[in-house]
Design a protein around this motif. Structure first.
Motif, PDB file in Angstrom:
ATOM      1  N   LEU A 447      -9.620 -22.522 -60.826  1.00  0.00           N
ATOM      2  CA  LEU A 447     -10.181 -22.115 -59.534  1.00  0.00           C
ATOM      3  C   LEU A 447     -11.685 -22.341 -59.466  1.00  0.00           C
ATOM      4  N   GLN A 448     -12.352 -22.332 -60.613  1.00  0.00           N
ATOM      5  CA  GLN A 448     -13.775 -22.679 -60.609  1.00  0.00           C
ATOM      6  C   GLN A 448     -13.963 -24.157 -60.273  1.00  0.00           C
ATOM      7  N   LEU A 449     -13.032 -24.992 -60.765  1.00  0.00           N
ATOM      8  CA  LEU A 449     -13.102 -26.425 -60.469  1.00  0.00           C
ATOM      9  C   LEU A 449     -12.645 -26.733 -59.046  1.00  0.00           C
ATOM     10  N   ASP A 450     -11.673 -25.964 -58.555  1.00  0.00           N
ATOM     11  CA  ASP A 450     -11.129 -26.178 -57.207  1.00  0.00           C
ATOM     12  C   ASP A 450     -10.783 -24.822 -56.601  1.00  0.00           C
ATOM     13  N   PRO A 451     -11.712 -24.196 -55.869  1.00  0.00           N
ATOM     14  CA  PRO A 451     -11.473 -22.855 -55.322  1.00  0.00           C
ATOM     15  C   PRO A 451     -10.305 -22.788 -54.341  1.00  0.00           C
ATOM     16  N   HIS A 452      -9.864 -23.933 -53.829  1.00  0.00           N
ATOM     17  CA  HIS A 452      -8.776 -23.942 -52.850  1.00  0.00           C
ATOM     18  C   HIS A 452      -7.452 -24.410 -53.465  1.00  0.00           C
ATOM     19  N   TYR A 453      -7.330 -24.313 -54.767  1.00  0.00           N
ATOM     20  CA  TYR A 453      -6.144 -24.785 -55.470  1.00  0.00           C
ATOM     21  C   TYR A 453      -5.037 -23.738 -55.325  1.00  0.00           C
ATOM     22  N   ALA A 454      -4.064 -24.024 -54.446  1.00  0.00           N
ATOM     23  CA  ALA A 454      -3.029 -23.045 -54.099  1.00  0.00           C
ATOM     24  C   ALA A 454      -2.195 -22.643 -55.318  1.00  0.00           C
ATOM     25  N   SER A 455      -1.818 -23.606 -56.166  1.00  0.00           N
ATOM     26  CA  SER A 455      -0.969 -23.285 -57.317  1.00  0.00           C
ATOM     27  C   SER A 455      -1.668 -22.345 -58.291  1.00  0.00           C
ATOM     28  N   ALA A 456      -2.970 -22.519 -58.476  1.00  0.00           N
ATOM     29  CA  ALA A 456      -3.700 -21.629 -59.383  1.00  0.00           C
ATOM     30  C   ALA A 456      -3.757 -20.218 -58.810  1.00  0.00           C
ATOM     31  N   HIS A 457      -3.993 -20.080 -57.501  1.00  0.00           N
ATOM     32  CA  HIS A 457      -3.956 -18.755 -56.871  1.00  0.00           C
ATOM     33  C   HIS A 457      -2.571 -18.130 -57.030  1.00  0.00           C
ATOM     34  N   TYR A 458      -1.549 -18.930 -56.828  1.00  0.00           N
ATOM     35  CA  TYR A 458      -0.175 -18.429 -56.921  1.00  0.00           C
ATOM     36  C   TYR A 458       0.127 -17.946 -58.342  1.00  0.00           C
ATOM     37  N   ASN A 459      -0.213 -18.761 -59.338  1.00  0.00           N
ATOM     38  CA  ASN A 459       0.068 -18.382 -60.716  1.00  0.00           C
ATOM     39  C   ASN A 459      -0.746 -17.168 -61.148  1.00  0.00           C
ATOM     40  N   LEU A 460      -1.974 -17.080 -60.646  1.00  0.00           N
ATOM     41  CA  LEU A 460      -2.762 -15.886 -60.932  1.00  0.00           C
ATOM     42  C   LEU A 460      -2.077 -14.654 -60.332  1.00  0.00           C
ATOM     43  N   GLY A 461      -1.503 -14.799 -59.137  1.00  0.00           N
ATOM     44  CA  GLY A 461      -0.757 -13.696 -58.536  1.00  0.00           C
ATOM     45  C   GLY A 461       0.420 -13.275 -59.400  1.00  0.00           C
ATOM     46  N   LYS A 462       1.141 -14.244 -59.971  1.00  0.00           N
ATOM     47  CA  LYS A 462       2.262 -13.909 -60.853  1.00  0.00           C
ATOM     48  C   LYS A 462       1.784 -13.132 -62.075  1.00  0.00           C
ATOM     49  N   LEU A 463       0.651 -13.556 -62.631  1.00  0.00           N
ATOM     50  CA  LEU A 463       0.099 -12.853 -63.792  1.00  0.00           C
ATOM     51  C   LEU A 463      -0.271 -11.416 -63.425  1.00  0.00           C
ATOM     52  N   LEU A 464      -0.926 -11.241 -62.298  1.00  0.00           N
ATOM     53  CA  LEU A 464      -1.332  -9.895 -61.875  1.00  0.00           C
ATOM     54  C   LEU A 464      -0.112  -9.016 -61.604  1.00  0.00           C
ATOM     55  N   GLU A 465       0.945  -9.614 -61.068  1.00  0.00           N
ATOM     56  CA  GLU A 465       2.194  -8.859 -60.886  1.00  0.00           C
ATOM     57  C   GLU A 465       2.708  -8.352 -62.227  1.00  0.00           C
ATOM     58  N   ALA A 475      -3.516 -10.152 -52.950  1.00  0.00           N
ATOM     59  CA  ALA A 475      -4.697 -10.914 -52.528  1.00  0.00           C
ATOM     60  C   ALA A 475      -4.628 -12.350 -53.048  1.00  0.00           C
ATOM     61  N   ALA A 476      -4.133 -12.523 -54.279  1.00  0.00           N
ATOM     62  CA  ALA A 476      -4.018 -13.871 -54.849  1.00  0.00           C
ATOM     63  C   ALA A 476      -2.987 -14.704 -54.078  1.00  0.00           C
ATOM     64  N   TYR A 477      -1.865 -14.094 -53.734  1.00  0.00           N
ATOM     65  CA  TYR A 477      -0.850 -14.814 -52.955  1.00  0.00           C
ATOM     66  C   TYR A 477      -1.371 -15.164 -51.567  1.00  0.00           C
ATOM     67  N   GLU A 478      -2.146 -14.264 -50.978  1.00  0.00           N
ATOM     68  CA  GLU A 478      -2.733 -14.558 -49.670  1.00  0.00           C
ATOM     69  C   GLU A 478      -3.693 -15.745 -49.758  1.00  0.00           C
ATOM     70  N   SER A 479      -4.442 -15.830 -50.854  1.00  0.00           N
ATOM     71  CA  SER A 479      -5.345 -16.971 -51.052  1.00  0.00           C
ATOM     72  C   SER A 479      -4.543 -18.268 -51.205  1.00  0.00           C
ATOM     73  N   ALA A 480      -3.418 -18.191 -51.926  1.00  0.00           N
ATOM     74  CA  ALA A 480      -2.569 -19.373 -52.085  1.00  0.00           C
ATOM     75  C   ALA A 480      -2.060 -19.851 -50.730  1.00  0.00           C
ATOM     76  N   LEU A 481      -1.659 -18.902 -49.886  1.00  0.00           N
ATOM     77  CA  LEU A 481      -1.140 -19.269 -48.565  1.00  0.00           C
ATOM     78  C   LEU A 481      -2.243 -19.745 -47.632  1.00  0.00           C
ATOM     79  N   HIS A 482      -3.443 -19.256 -47.836  1.00  0.00           N
ATOM     80  CA  HIS A 482      -4.562 -19.747 -47.032  1.00  0.00           C
ATOM     81  C   HIS A 482      -4.811 -21.231 -47.329  1.00  0.00           C
ATOM     82  N   SER A 483      -4.648 -21.613 -48.606  1.00  0.00           N
ATOM     83  CA  SER A 483      -4.843 -23.014 -48.998  1.00  0.00           C
ATOM     84  C   SER A 483      -3.629 -23.871 -48.659  1.00  0.00           C
ATOM     85  N   ASP A 484      -2.438 -23.278 -48.749  1.00  0.00           N
ATOM     86  CA  ASP A 484      -1.211 -24.031 -48.489  1.00  0.00           C
ATOM     87  C   ASP A 484      -0.202 -23.120 -47.799  1.00  0.00           C
ATOM     88  N   PRO A 485      -0.216 -23.056 -46.465  1.00  0.00           N
ATOM     89  CA  PRO A 485       0.683 -22.141 -45.743  1.00  0.00           C
ATOM     90  C   PRO A 485       2.162 -22.483 -45.893  1.00  0.00           C
TER      91      PRO A 485
END
Length: 673
Positions: A447-465, A475-485
């Motif tokens: 996410l530091q390399l690509d702040p809009h990387y939907a898969s990284a937001h999604y996987n981070l959401g899985k980890l937090l779950e 919040a992580a899943y919402e970010s993933a959907l913001h990048s890729d609805p």
């Protein structure tokens, strides 16, 4: 120098031995990346055991195997032989690679006999030179570590299988020229070309290169080429019709190729100016090899103008060579024409992958070997043997990177630390391995390399779950959907998290959005139905739950939700029948026992309710809702002392639960003598 009448057989045996030794380590390779949808999750390759060939021929929709029926058929054969054990898949890939190398050996040898380089004074010496030079071309091509991605990466047999038929098309054509029965060889060339079209779109270059070969090494003019073999060449060009039908049927390979994808043709073409030069560098110096280059698209011409000029110069030189030195020009045309379908203006999701160099590499190696033989005839053989030894060792070592997905993506991150997809995919496998801190570090790096990387937001959401941080996961899943609805999985997971946070009304729109994207997902129908149950809306709940059960009838948990919905409607008989269905599917299912206990309690059958709740907590001691209802049923049945014991067990884990505290106080009061 290989000499004697048996020299070709000896050369073939040495090629087979060297290739087998180099690729023994490939048998340790695991399923990686596109192997998962192509093999592990490909239902069509399982149909061969049922003798149902139509699904095998059609293949899966989208992905590497879409519109490529022949590779899919070979995977079905492997599955019929060894199931999920990978030894037969690796053996087949190695066999295809070896056969392609042997065909290349035969093609180069016969071409040199027709137009020998370097020239030799006698036919015997010419034959020796031709066999030796063809041997070294094939040997270096077979052992080059760039080839591992098309051999050890199982699903990329689409590349090596296409290359085998490409080479066979040319080889059979060359054999037809010297045969007493040329028609048979021409038919074989046509069938090989047809088979190659069923493997990969790059085969489109084969009829053109056969035509150019004829003009360069045989007829020596376009007029003679068409006069002598025009019908044959038209037949080969006719195989494009089969390729066109397969391309249309594949639908742009699930949105990963063609003018319909998001990439701009102009930017993709500019990017290829850099990519093609990188391919040449890797052909001459195979380091670093990277499984996933994930090359970003060039923003404009200013970003790649030096590479663009170099490529234009190379193309100009190729044209000049074709006119003045046709043999050398043919090698250049081989390289550029075979790369053209993937390295031109037609956008593909991945701008650079190493397996695309599998067949073009032959031209580079042939050019180097022939140039060395012309300039340093005595030193060529020992030097090339040394190079072959090094390449073979590098190939054996490279194969070990495929031993697991985790090892492969660790290598990607090591070789290309600026690749966000590498960090994300490595994080996903670290998460799967339970190495949560390391996984989070990789997702953060992505996410530091690509702040809009939907898969990284999604996987981070899985980890937090997994770590119980549902609010942050949402919040992580919402970010993933913001990048890729259009990520159905992110909608589903966000809905589940919102459900757990006590917000089923907010979860419903996400489940509905997921179903619009993937209407045949039984889990999503079931989750949406359960959310409607929580919202006390039994009618829409039953619609969704029945849809889930139509797709998967053996969903015990969904039958429990049906029971709850029926209870909300007041149909206790239907609710009990649904619970019974759940318990037939999963005897001693705690959730079904809990729901059945609730039905008993609603009917004021407290002894039966107590029995069901007690069995549920015996099976799942941390099932707080079942223990709470057990305590409530005991209290209502006049067994206050037993209720006190259950309430205290609940408060041990949930000391701040006010409702349980109040119930405990009431039970203590009733338990007094």
């Amino acid at each position: 120098m290989l000499s004697g009448k048996r020299a070709p057989l000896l050369a073939a045996a040495l090629l087979a031995l060297a290739t087998t030794l180099a690729y023994l380590t490939s048998f340790r390779g695991a399923l990686v990346f596109d192997d998962l949808p192509g093999i592990a999750h490909n239902p069509t390759i399982r149909d061969l055991r049922r003798l149902d060939l139509l699904p095998v021929a059609i293949g899966p929709q989208g992905g590497t195997l879409a519109g490529r029926p022949l590779p899919n058929l070979t995977l079905a054969l492997n599955y019929a032989i060894s199931g999920d054990r990978l030894w037969s898949y690796h053996a087949f890939n190695l066999l295809v690679h070896l056969l392609a190398g042997l065909t290349l050996f035969g093609l180069v040898r016969r071409t040199l006999l027709r137009s020998p380089i370097p020239r030799s004074p006698s036919s015997e010496l010419r034959a020796q030179h031709s066999t030796s030079l063809a041997f070294f071309v094939a040997l270096l091509w077979l052992l080059h570590p760039l080839q591992t991605e098309a051999v050890t990466y199982l699903v990329q047999r689409v590349e090596s299988l296409m290359a085998l038929f490409f080479l066979l098309t040319l080889y059979c054509f060359v054999r037809s020229l010297d045969s007493s029965r040329p028609r048979r060889w021409e038919i074989a060339a046509f069938l090989a070309c047809l088979a190659g079209m069923a493997c990969k779109e790059v085969m489109a270059a084969a009829p053109l290169l056969v035509l150019l070969y004829d003009r360069t090494f045989v007829a020596h003019s376009w007029r003679e080429t068409w006069r002598q073999r025009g019908r044959f060449h038209l037949a080969l060009l006719g195989t494009w019709l089969v390729l066109g039908a397969l391309v249309v049927a594949s639908g742009g390979r699930g949105g990963t190729a063609g003018f319909g994808i998001a990439s701009s043709p102009w930017r993709y073409a500019l990017t290829q100016c850099r990519v093609i030069l990188d391919y040449l560098k890797l052909a001459l110096w195979p380091s670093p090899l990277v499984f996933d280059h994930n090359v970003p698209l060039a923003p404009d011409l200013a970003a790649v103008w030096p590479q663009a000029l170099a490529l234009l110069a190379a193309l100009g030189a190729s044209g000049w060579l074709l006119a003045r030195r046709p043999a050398a020009g043919f090698l250049c045309a081989w390289f550029f024409l075979i790369l053209a379908p993937t390295s031109s203006i037609v956008p593909i999701a991945d701008a650079m992958v190493e397996h695309r160099l599998y067949l073009p590499l032959a031209a580079v190696i042939a050019g180097v070997v022939l140039a060395l033989a012309s300039r340093f005839p005595r030193a060529t053989s020992p030097a090339l043997l040394a190079v072959a030894l090094v390449l073979g060792l590098l190939t054996a070592r490279r194969n070990l990177d495929y031993r697991s997905p985790l090892a492969l993506w660790q290598d990607v991150v090591r070789q290309a630390p600026e690749n966000p997809r590498g960090h994300n995919n490595l994080g996903a496998y670290l998460l799967e391995a339970g190495r949560l801190d390391e996984a989070r570090a990789q997702f953060t790096a992505a996410l530091q390399l690509d702040p809009h990387y939907a898969s990284a937001h999604y996987n981070l959401g899985k980890l937090l779950e997994q770590t119980g941080r549902d609010a942050e996961a949402a919040a992580a899943y919402e970010s993933a959907l913001h990048s890729d609805p259009k990520r159905a999985d992110a909608h589903v997971n966000l809905g589940r998290v919102l459900d757990r946070l006590g917000r089923p009304a907010d979860a419903v729109p996400h489940y509905e959005a997921a179903l619009r994207l993937d209407p045949d997902a039984p889990d999503t129908h079931a989750f949406l139905g359960a959310a409607f149950v929580k919202l006390k809306q039994p009618a829409p709940a039953l619609v969704q739950l029945q849809a889930a059960l139509e797709l998967e009838p053996d969903r015990a948990e969904t039958w429990c939700d049906v029971a709850r919905a029926r209870q909300l409607q007041g149909d206790l008989s239907a609710a009990r029948e649904a619970c019974a269905r759940a318990l037939r599917l999963r005897p001693d299912f705690p959730l079904a026992l809990y729901v059945l206990g609730n039905l008993d309690a609603a009917a004021q059958d407290f002894p039966s309710a107590i029995a069901h709740f007690r069995r549920a907590v015996e099976l799942a001691p941390d099932y707080a809702a079942a223990r709470n209802n057990l305590a409530n049923a005991l209290l209502l049945a006049g067994r206050a002392a037993e209720a006190v014991e259950q309430y205290r067990l609940i408060l041990r884990d949930r000391p701040d639960d006010r409702a349980v505290q109040e119930n405990l106080a009431r039970a203590l009061e009733l338990a007094r003598p």
